[in-house]
Write a protein that holds these residues in place. Structure first.
Motif, PDB file in Angstrom:
ATOM      1  N   LYS A 111      15.154   1.719   6.109  1.00  0.00           N
ATOM      2  CA  LYS A 111      14.456   2.670   6.973  1.00  0.00           C
ATOM      3  C   LYS A 111      14.507   4.095   6.448  1.00  0.00           C
ATOM      4  O   LYS A 111      13.663   4.905   6.791  1.00  0.00           O
ATOM      5  CB  LYS A 111      15.043   2.621   8.385  1.00  0.00           C
ATOM      6  N   ASP A 112      15.490   4.433   5.604  1.00  0.00           N
ATOM      7  CA  ASP A 112      15.603   5.804   5.111  1.00  0.00           C
ATOM      8  C   ASP A 112      14.896   6.035   3.778  1.00  0.00           C
ATOM      9  O   ASP A 112      14.963   7.122   3.230  1.00  0.00           O
ATOM     10  CB  ASP A 112      17.077   6.219   5.024  1.00  0.00           C
ATOM     11  N   GLN A 113      14.198   5.049   3.250  1.00  0.00           N
ATOM     12  CA  GLN A 113      13.481   5.222   1.993  1.00  0.00           C
ATOM     13  C   GLN A 113      12.268   6.120   2.189  1.00  0.00           C
ATOM     14  O   GLN A 113      11.605   6.070   3.222  1.00  0.00           O
ATOM     15  CB  GLN A 113      13.015   3.859   1.445  1.00  0.00           C
ATOM     16  N   LYS A 114      11.975   6.945   1.186  1.00  0.00           N
ATOM     17  CA  LYS A 114      10.804   7.811   1.217  1.00  0.00           C
ATOM     18  C   LYS A 114       9.610   7.135   0.546  1.00  0.00           C
ATOM     19  O   LYS A 114       8.471   7.455   0.827  1.00  0.00           O
ATOM     20  CB  LYS A 114      11.101   9.137   0.499  1.00  0.00           C
ATOM     21  N   PHE A 115       9.903   6.214  -0.412  1.00  0.00           N
ATOM     22  CA  PHE A 115       8.870   5.478  -1.116  1.00  0.00           C
ATOM     23  C   PHE A 115       9.284   4.012  -1.201  1.00  0.00           C
ATOM     24  O   PHE A 115      10.467   3.697  -1.309  1.00  0.00           O
ATOM     25  CB  PHE A 115       8.679   6.028  -2.542  1.00  0.00           C
ATOM     26  N   CYS A 116       8.298   3.148  -1.180  1.00  0.00           N
ATOM     27  CA  CYS A 116       8.560   1.713  -1.307  1.00  0.00           C
ATOM     28  C   CYS A 116       8.967   1.403  -2.740  1.00  0.00           C
ATOM     29  O   CYS A 116       8.293   1.833  -3.685  1.00  0.00           O
ATOM     30  CB  CYS A 116       7.310   0.914  -0.940  1.00  0.00           C
ATOM     31  N   ASP A 117      10.050   0.677  -2.883  1.00  0.00           N
ATOM     32  CA  ASP A 117      10.495   0.345  -4.231  1.00  0.00           C
ATOM     33  C   ASP A 117       9.745  -0.859  -4.810  1.00  0.00           C
ATOM     34  O   ASP A 117       9.957  -1.223  -5.960  1.00  0.00           O
ATOM     35  CB  ASP A 117      12.009   0.116  -4.276  1.00  0.00           C
ATOM     36  N   LYS A 118       8.847  -1.458  -4.064  1.00  0.00           N
ATOM     37  CA  LYS A 118       8.053  -2.577  -4.565  1.00  0.00           C
ATOM     38  C   LYS A 118       6.666  -2.134  -5.037  1.00  0.00           C
ATOM     39  O   LYS A 118       6.186  -2.568  -6.059  1.00  0.00           O
ATOM     40  CB  LYS A 118       7.893  -3.665  -3.492  1.00  0.00           C
ATOM     41  N   CYS A 119       6.013  -1.255  -4.239  1.00  0.00           N
ATOM     42  CA  CYS A 119       4.650  -0.844  -4.596  1.00  0.00           C
ATOM     43  C   CYS A 119       4.517   0.651  -4.839  1.00  0.00           C
ATOM     44  O   CYS A 119       3.469   1.104  -5.289  1.00  0.00           O
ATOM     45  CB  CYS A 119       3.671  -1.281  -3.500  1.00  0.00           C
ATOM     46  N   GLY A 120       5.548   1.432  -4.517  1.00  0.00           N
ATOM     47  CA  GLY A 120       5.515   2.874  -4.749  1.00  0.00           C
ATOM     48  C   GLY A 120       4.843   3.679  -3.655  1.00  0.00           C
ATOM     49  O   GLY A 120       4.701   4.889  -3.785  1.00  0.00           O
ATOM     50  N   ALA A 121       4.407   3.042  -2.594  1.00  0.00           N
ATOM     51  CA  ALA A 121       3.720   3.764  -1.514  1.00  0.00           C
ATOM     52  C   ALA A 121       4.671   4.756  -0.852  1.00  0.00           C
ATOM     53  O   ALA A 121       5.847   4.474  -0.668  1.00  0.00           O
ATOM     54  CB  ALA A 121       3.194   2.772  -0.476  1.00  0.00           C
ATOM     55  N   LYS A 122       4.121   5.926  -0.496  1.00  0.00           N
ATOM     56  CA  LYS A 122       4.907   6.929   0.221  1.00  0.00           C
ATOM     57  C   LYS A 122       5.088   6.447   1.650  1.00  0.00           C
ATOM     58  O   LYS A 122       4.152   6.028   2.312  1.00  0.00           O
ATOM     59  CB  LYS A 122       4.206   8.280   0.188  1.00  0.00           C
TER      60      LYS A 122
END
Length: 170
Positions: A111-122
């Motif tokens: 929940k605290d991620q700023k970007f998806c580590d799979k697709c890079g989406a913000k």
């Protein structure tokens, strides 16, 4: 025949018996190892066959799910209903694990991620990952509700545009 010849003859017989016993044990061990190998291979092949059956079944289900044949209607309905419930429970579990799904690719992320580590989406801070619903109440066939939320199963009036329980747009 002397004493030493008797002992020598007896020792030879004992040696032959031990040699035969060792060969028998060796043959039994080889046989047991081969049986184990064959059983393992059979098990793997059966698993492969079952996976193939499942693949065929999934293809058949995809073709059949929109317009099931009468003898398959109950099975198709069960698969759809149980599949929806599985997804609902997975969302609940994800929420309990302080995770969410990426709005772009649906990958499970923290929940605290700023970007998806799979697709890079913000990941937008205002984005609410999921509205988690409690287990749905059983739908009363005689209720005045005109529709049921496909995500959480909550009955809704015909004029509702969003689910009151989970916020899903109808």
């Amino acid at each position: 025949m002397g004493f030493f010849d008797s002992v020598k003859d007896f020792a030879g017989k004992v040696g032959n018996t031990v040699e035969k016993g060792a060969k028998s044990v060796s043959d039994s061990s080889k046989k047991m190892a081969e049986k184990s190998r064959l059983k393992k291979e059979i098990s793997q092949l059966e698993e492969d066959v079952n996976s193939a059956y499942i693949s065929i079944g999934k293809v058949f289900f995809e073709r059949l799910s929109e317009n099931p044949e009468p003898e398959c209607e109950n099975a198709v309905e069960t698969i759809i209903t149980k599949g929806e419930r599985i997804e609902q429970l997975r969302r609940l579990l994800t929420n309990l694990e302080d995770k969410m799904h990426c709005p772009s690719c649906s990958a499970e992320i923290s929940k605290d991620q700023k970007f998806c580590d799979k697709c890079g989406a913000k990941i937008e801070e205002v984005f609410v990952a999921e509205n988690i619903c409690p287990a749905p109440e059983p739908v009363n066939e005689n209720s005045s509700a005109g529709k049921v939320c496909p995500d959480c199963g909550t009955p809704a009036d015909v004029d509702h545009l969003f689910c009151q329980q989970c916020g899903r747009k109808f």
